[in-house]
Design a protein around this motif. Sequence first.
Motif, PDB file in Angstrom:
ATOM      1  N   LYS A1608     -71.164 -60.075  89.653  1.00  0.00           N
ATOM      2  CA  LYS A1608     -70.050 -59.594  88.800  1.00  0.00           C
ATOM      3  C   LYS A1608     -70.571 -58.998  87.500  1.00  0.00           C
ATOM      4  CE  LYS A1608     -66.377 -62.601  90.385  1.00  0.00           C
ATOM      5  NZ  LYS A1608     -65.548 -63.762  90.054  1.00  0.00           N
ATOM      6  N   ASN A1612     -72.336 -51.963  88.139  1.00  0.00           N
ATOM      7  CA  ASN A1612     -71.353 -51.359  89.063  1.00  0.00           C
ATOM      8  C   ASN A1612     -70.612 -52.430  89.846  1.00  0.00           C
ATOM      9  OD1 ASN A1612     -73.421 -52.260  90.560  1.00  0.00           O
ATOM     10  ND2 ASN A1612     -73.543 -50.456  91.922  1.00  0.00           N
ATOM     11  N   ASN A1614     -67.585 -53.324  89.859  1.00  0.00           N
ATOM     12  CA  ASN A1614     -66.288 -52.972  90.440  1.00  0.00           C
ATOM     13  C   ASN A1614     -66.439 -52.073  91.669  1.00  0.00           C
ATOM     14  OD1 ASN A1614     -67.171 -50.854  89.037  1.00  0.00           O
ATOM     15  ND2 ASN A1614     -65.318 -50.592  87.756  1.00  0.00           N
ATOM     16  N   TRP A1719     -61.118 -47.514  90.481  1.00  0.00           N
ATOM     17  CA  TRP A1719     -60.030 -48.365  89.986  1.00  0.00           C
ATOM     18  C   TRP A1719     -59.334 -47.711  88.813  1.00  0.00           C
ATOM     19  CZ3 TRP A1719     -58.962 -52.760  92.685  1.00  0.00           C
ATOM     20  CH2 TRP A1719     -59.928 -53.204  93.604  1.00  0.00           C
ATOM     21  N   VAL A1721     -57.528 -49.350  86.676  1.00  0.00           N
ATOM     22  CA  VAL A1721     -57.807 -50.326  85.595  1.00  0.00           C
ATOM     23  C   VAL A1721     -58.834 -51.310  86.160  1.00  0.00           C
ATOM     24  CG1 VAL A1721     -55.608 -50.204  84.401  1.00  0.00           C
ATOM     25  CG2 VAL A1721     -55.820 -51.645  86.391  1.00  0.00           C
ATOM     26  N   GLY A1722     -59.382 -52.127  85.314  1.00  0.00           N
ATOM     27  CA  GLY A1722     -60.465 -53.023  85.742  1.00  0.00           C
ATOM     28  C   GLY A1722     -60.051 -53.916  86.898  1.00  0.00           C
ATOM     29  N   SER A1725     -59.293 -57.680  86.385  1.00  0.00           N
ATOM     30  CA  SER A1725     -58.012 -58.113  85.797  1.00  0.00           C
ATOM     31  C   SER A1725     -56.840 -57.767  86.726  1.00  0.00           C
ATOM     32  CB  SER A1725     -57.819 -57.459  84.423  1.00  0.00           C
ATOM     33  OG  SER A1725     -58.176 -56.093  84.515  1.00  0.00           O
TER      34      SER A1725
END
Length: 1901
Positions: A1608, A1612, A1614, A1719, A1721-1722, A1725
């Motif tokens: 995490k 990279n 995400n 994405w 947004v993140g 979250s």
Amino acid sequence: MMAASMLRRDKKTTAATLKTELNRTDNSSGVRLLQELLDNVLNPEKPAADTEALEWCKYLLAGGEGFEEFCKTVRSYDNATLCGLVWTANFVAYRCRTCGISPCMSLCAECFNNGDHTGHDFNMFRSQAGGACDCGDSNVMRESGFCRRHRLKTGENVPTVPRDLLLMSEMVLPRFIVSIIQYLRDGYTEPDSSPERDLQKVLQQLEPQISFLEELTKMGGAMRTVLTKILTNQQTFKELSMGQEENVYAKNNYDKYLSALKSSGLVTVEEKGAVAAAAAGGGGAEAGATAGAASLSLLGATAAVSSVESSKEEDQDGGQSVGQRKRVKLSSTTKDPSIMDTLKHKCFLEELLFWTIKYEFPQKMVTFLLNMLPDQDYKITFTKTFVQHYAFIMKTLMKSQESDTMSNRIVHISVQLFSNEELARHVTEECQLLDIMVTVLLYMMESCLIRSELQDEENSHHVVVNCGEALLKNNTYWPLVSDFINILSHQSVAKRFLEDHSLLMLWMSFVSFFQGMNLNKRELNEHVEFESQTYYAAFAAELEACAQPMWGLLTHCKVKETQEYTKTVVRFCLEALQVWFDNIGFVDEPAPNQVTFHLPLHRYYAMFLSKAVKCQGLDLDSLLPDQEMLMKIMVHPLQIQVSLSEIHSNMWVRNGLQIKGQAMTYVQSHFCNSMIDPDIYLLQVCASRLDPDYFISSVFERFKVVDLLTMASQHQNSALDSEQERPMLEGALTFLVILCSLRIHLGMADDEILRAEMVSQLCMNDRTHSSLLDLIPENPNPKSGIVPGSCSFEDMLSAVADFKAPVFEPGGSMQQGMYTPKAKVWEKEFDPIMVILRTVYRRDVQSAMDRYAAFLKQSASISGNPWPPYKERTPLHSCYRGLVRLLHCKTLHIVIFTLLYKIWMDHPNMSEHVLCMVLYLIELGLDNQVQDDEDEEPCIEERCHDSWFPGTSLLSNLHHIINYVRVRVPEDASEVKREPPPSTSAESSPPSQAPASASLNAQSVAFHSHADNSQGIGERTCVRRSSLAWWPSAGVSSRRSSTAATGRPAWPRPLPPRGPRARPRPAGSRRAPPSTWRPLPAAAPQLVTEILEVRESMLSLLVKLHGKLSARGATPLTAAQLEEGADLADPAASVGHGDGLTAIQRILGKASARSRLSRRCIQEACGRQCPPVPPKKNSPADKKSMDKEERRQRARERQQKLLAEFASRQKSFMETAMDVETPDADPGMDLEASEEASVEVLYDCVICGQSGPSTEDRPTGLVVLLQASSVLGHRCRSDEPKRLPTSDEEHIYPEDTCGAASDVRLSLMQRDFKDSSCLQSVSIGWDGGVYVQTCGHTLHIDCHKSYMESLRNDQVLQGFSVDKGEFTCPLCRQFANSVLPCRPGRGSEVGAWHMPSSKPTHVLVKEVEDLQDQLAIFPVSGDTTESNLTKEMESVIKDIKNTTQKKYMDYGKNPGSPDNDFLFMYSVARSNLELEMVHRGGNLCSGGASAAAKRSCLNQLFHVLAMHMRLYSIDSAYNPWTRLTQISHSRDEYYDEERPEVPMLFRDVPSLLIIFVLTMPQPLRKEHFMCVVKVLYTLQYTQGLVALSIKFSPEERQAWSTSGALKKSMPNANRSWEALLSHVIGELSKGKCIYDARAEEVSMLCSSVWSPQSIEFFLQQYCLPFLRLACLLQHHLYGDNLVGCQVEEEFSMLAVSLGLLAPAAQVGNPVSSAVCLEWPVGPFSLLPQWCAEVTSLPETQAEQTATLLVQDPHWAAPRLLQLPENYNTIFQYYHRKACTSCNKVPKDPALCLVCGAFVCLKGLCCKQQGICECVLHSQHCGAATGIFLLINASVIIIIRGHRFCLWGSVYLDAHGEEDRDLRRGKPLFLCAERYRVLEQQWVAHTFDHINKRWGPHYNGL
């Protein structure tokens, strides 16, 4: 009174007590008790319906046991070795010809399946009359065919029956049977006095009793033995039948029986006296006549006659009264008067049979009597009883109203008895079965005799059957005839028949009733008013009653030892014929304008002659009558041949169509070998024995063309109109050719005949195996694979034909497997003569010639139009050598010369066919020389003047030159010289004149017919005599062979029309013919005699014709060519191919090779040869006629050319317009948005032809077909199709289909979540979705409306319903039912839509959100007025909604809500995209040019749906977009209601994509579309991770969670699936129960370990369906090309084209699915938010939460059920299976091939609200499309909405043929190719386009 007390006691104990009593040594008291009890129980005065008696009997028989137990015990002693199962009509049974001894042998399905019949010739059949299983009966079938059970001779090891077991049965059953008989006696009343229902009522009441008897017979051999004893015991019958004296009831009962017996004789008591007297009267005519002679009196010579009407005058001479009455009754004296007498009965069996007959054979009684047959003693007694009652049976049958049913039941019994040779012989000897049958047949036919009107109407003594009578029309006689044929098939019986002379005489008298029946009289004035159809009955009667018994007898006359039989039959035939000629008053000429096709006596005579010569080595002459009789015999068969020609020449046109029907039936394959073949054979025999000149002249006279055979240019024909002359001449010549060349009965072996028949049928057309079997005449044995004593049908077929496997044409017509002639057959064996003989329709001859020409063109052996090839014949049998003399007689040579001359001179009414036949006759003559003709020609001076030719040999006559011919012409004919001739010498006529006549259309007379003016004859004769001396003589043979001076030589022997007798006269004597019998029209010009100069021989005429036929001015024939001709004439070449030129060359070659003189003559002619000089006076009209043939040829070629051109045009049109399968390449019709074009899209209207844009006011629309479809709903997970169950253990489970799964998913959601949200989280339309397809043609919507109006007014029956909006596309005729408006093209914006975007993602996300909000502000449009376009769009939406049923649209809690509508609309788009994906093979690997991508209307459809969906706005608070792209702050807002929104992880991502695209303003920019796809990909990917995590075992989940947590923190993260997976697992674990709910299931499934590669593969596969759909949508909206690729590269290809992946990334190394994530947004979250929606759900729902999280988007392609290889597997399981809803066995069972449901076709039992079950099921299972296999017919029917069609069969036999309705019953096998095509049509929804024959089903299927 013991009995009374017994009655009150318990039945079981009573029975036990009685049994003990009866078992004692002294059992008298027991017997008395039992009798008292039975008197009481079986009291006949009680009503029959009382079941108490039956109960008592059952208990008494069982003797204290339970009846079921008793049955079991008795069965254990069954010693029967036969099956004997009896069945009734419609039962499915088998027949194996390989195992059968009797042709009637049959087996039940069980015995058949348990026997070994592999490789045998067997078939399954539906019993028409009922039957019984013959397994175990070695008299009827070979033991090798017995089944396992009956092969074991079970009788040998069965223990003997204990005495006490059946003791009670022996005591009780006689009384029981008596009680039945008493009821039958009591209930019977003569049918005249009471309606039939009363008899039926009696039978209904007795039903239980008779059924009980039937039950007893099924207990096996032991019980049958007891029953036989009782039924045949005469003592018991005596005691019980009379009834006790004191019982009044019994006495009355017996009296009734006696009165019923009275009428049982064949002749009633009253008639008897009359008969005796008549017999005495008739017999008086012939003193001491034996019975046989008296029977001949039936022919009418000395008939004793009793008129049906009241006798107005009884003449002593019976023959007189025959003449006076229309309807005639004959009486006969037969050998055995007992046949006529009243019956006497001696046992129960006899009386039972008697009542069975009286009650017209009730089915139950028949079954009972037949069930007893396995008992041998019973069988013999019963057969005798049956024979004893035979006459009575037939008498009852004739009176019966229900003769059809009764006939079937009679044959049901008789076929079991008479098929056994042993038994048949026994009853023939003991009971005179043959006498009975023949007598009864005579008696039957006597009831419908009328006087024959043939020949001499007034004085005819001959009687014939009246074909209009019910007896013949309804075939009432067939049971009797079929029994007769059956017993004649046994050699011992047939021999007995042939030895019994009086029987044979009786039989001949029977046959003569049919001689000359159904006489046709030619209508000369007006059309016949009523066309009678009696000819069907006549042909059937001759075939069944005369021909088939004849074939039966012939089978036994095959060896030398049976010579005597044949001689006897021939003798009786001739006697009968002589009597017939006398009776009809025949002298020597047939009456004009009459014909009968029925001459059975002639045919008997012919066939026995043929057999005698062919098989028995008898000398023909010993069997023939004198010449005079032969002349008579020849007349009527010849008359039929003439009539055939007349009918085809339209001379009988006023008699209506039925006369054509007769001509066709006469030559049709089932009749020809019993009709035309014997007739032709008989004529051949006559021709071989009579004087050839006489025969030939008779033929031309009968054909009425004598007047035409003149060398003059004009003639008068008294009998024919000019247009009838040519066909009649062609008919006469063709007949002669057939007569001289046909060898069927003249020396061909059976093998050769079979081969010739087969070749002629195959040459006409390619044939299926079954039609070939049907078309080849039976010879006479029943059709079987093996023709006895010869090579089999199959071997012969493979020798002459090639098999063409069944093909499936794209147009939808299914071909069957066909046989087509091999090349060598066309080359060597094609025989046009045989084809002509065997064609029912004249067009078949042409068809054969066309096929022959096509073959020759293909093999490049000949160009131009070939002529029928000349074929060498098999040599004649020595007996028939005389036939060759026909070809070597002067009369024929005169005809040939005259016709050659006329053709050369272009006289009218000559044709190519005439020339062809003339040449054929010449060639036949050259090939069949008469051996001894050289020395027999005496050259006597006197004979010269009489004949044209010196001798009879064709070879020498060919080169004989004829100088002058004298002709009789009308005064105004061109031959007549205008100035009076100074003398008759040729010199005096001006040289220019002589040939002048030759070129005119002049005709010459070769014959002298009755239509001569008698004064002309006298004059002509004297002129001839005086002038002979100084006429210039013919070349070489100075005076002797001079001129054939007269143009019309008298026939060598003219046949007088009405003279007293025609006898052949010695050659020298001459007689002037009598005066005409038909006067010439008064206005006819006077005839004068003229002399024509000819100076030609036949050879020189042939050379000239050769020059004329070869192209004008071509090189003349040379001697060198003749040498070639001689080679052509080489005997090795058996068939001559080529046109007329080759034919002439071949003949000249043969002539020059065989005679020096001929060669010299030909060379001279060749030297002289030049085209005939046109005379000076030649008018253009004459020129025309000469060029006629040439012009015709040119016209034909032009026509061919035009047709070819037209066909190619049509083909190219079909390719562009019709081809449903290929995508359209035509830019004008390309409906997708075109590339950077700034112009409006233009559309062509196919109705008005104008081209223009679609506008708001005048919109253009696409022709579309809307149909509801459940194809997607039937997809399963597995690629293997489901198997059709064929046993009770197999089942189909529908739960695993796509439709079922999506229904379950939706209902799970609706249980807990808000309804409106649920309805946006899934798609419906898997079942009952609407599929839209187009042919690609456009039209103005106003043009379409007027087109529909015109269709509505069109009265022609269409295959569609205009009221339902259905029509066919005006251009390509494809079926359609709506028009989809095209949106007005805004070409200028196109560029802007397509620009790839460089804006960052968050900007685009915001823009998309704004666009969605914008919709709420602007509803449909600002202005209130509706444009035409919007109206049309609304009407299409209405059409779409009406296409499917209500239940497929309402899925919400409150039906009709906007949410429902919204769901339905976007699902329509989804269904169409999904279906296109299926048509493309389930993926996009094949790219844009895929053949399955039909012309698409998705672009237009999307536009229409978008317009409609803008009526609904999505509330921004619930807009899924915000939940996809924003982190929400307050967690509670979603849960404030009692029902939450559906969590994002449960939602169907492709549905969201379609909702977004449709609800945003159109046209949507491509950048926004790509943005939506990117955002939705993140959701799809996350759902994949969730599904994966649930599939893990807890340990794996733990491990992946830990390893992913480390990643995490990576930059990279995400885009790393490990990090995201770990995060998801972490979030979901917060709701403990989610993972636990599936724990057990996972542990069971999880055997493999997940590796990074398998996880990557799983995720790609999970996302692929979404990517495919998005890519396809993009292709339709923006016209992007789809790029083809390998299957493994599909993911990266789709990702690149959707902009998820940079193009560079594609190369080389494998792509990770996570790399494509972008994405908004993140993720760390956003994911918790999505997971929280799930984890916050109550724990009680954990199970279904887990279910909803694991959604597998993968479905296999839709498939129909997998069917078994062999059809029998389906048939045996389903045809007796009970329907699930009504529990009855359906009459027409059907199977749904989509889901396997078993339904009743047309069954009223399963009808609901007036709709039958198949239609109901099609609505339920396929949204009004159903595919059903009809079990009893092996065909498939398609139901589509309100229409249905027969699709064909997917099961074919070994020869590639369908067997509709299982008529042939041959084994059928699945044709995988056809089944694939059916499946393809179902998946592609093309049933409407491909199948053409639709009809309405009115809900009745």
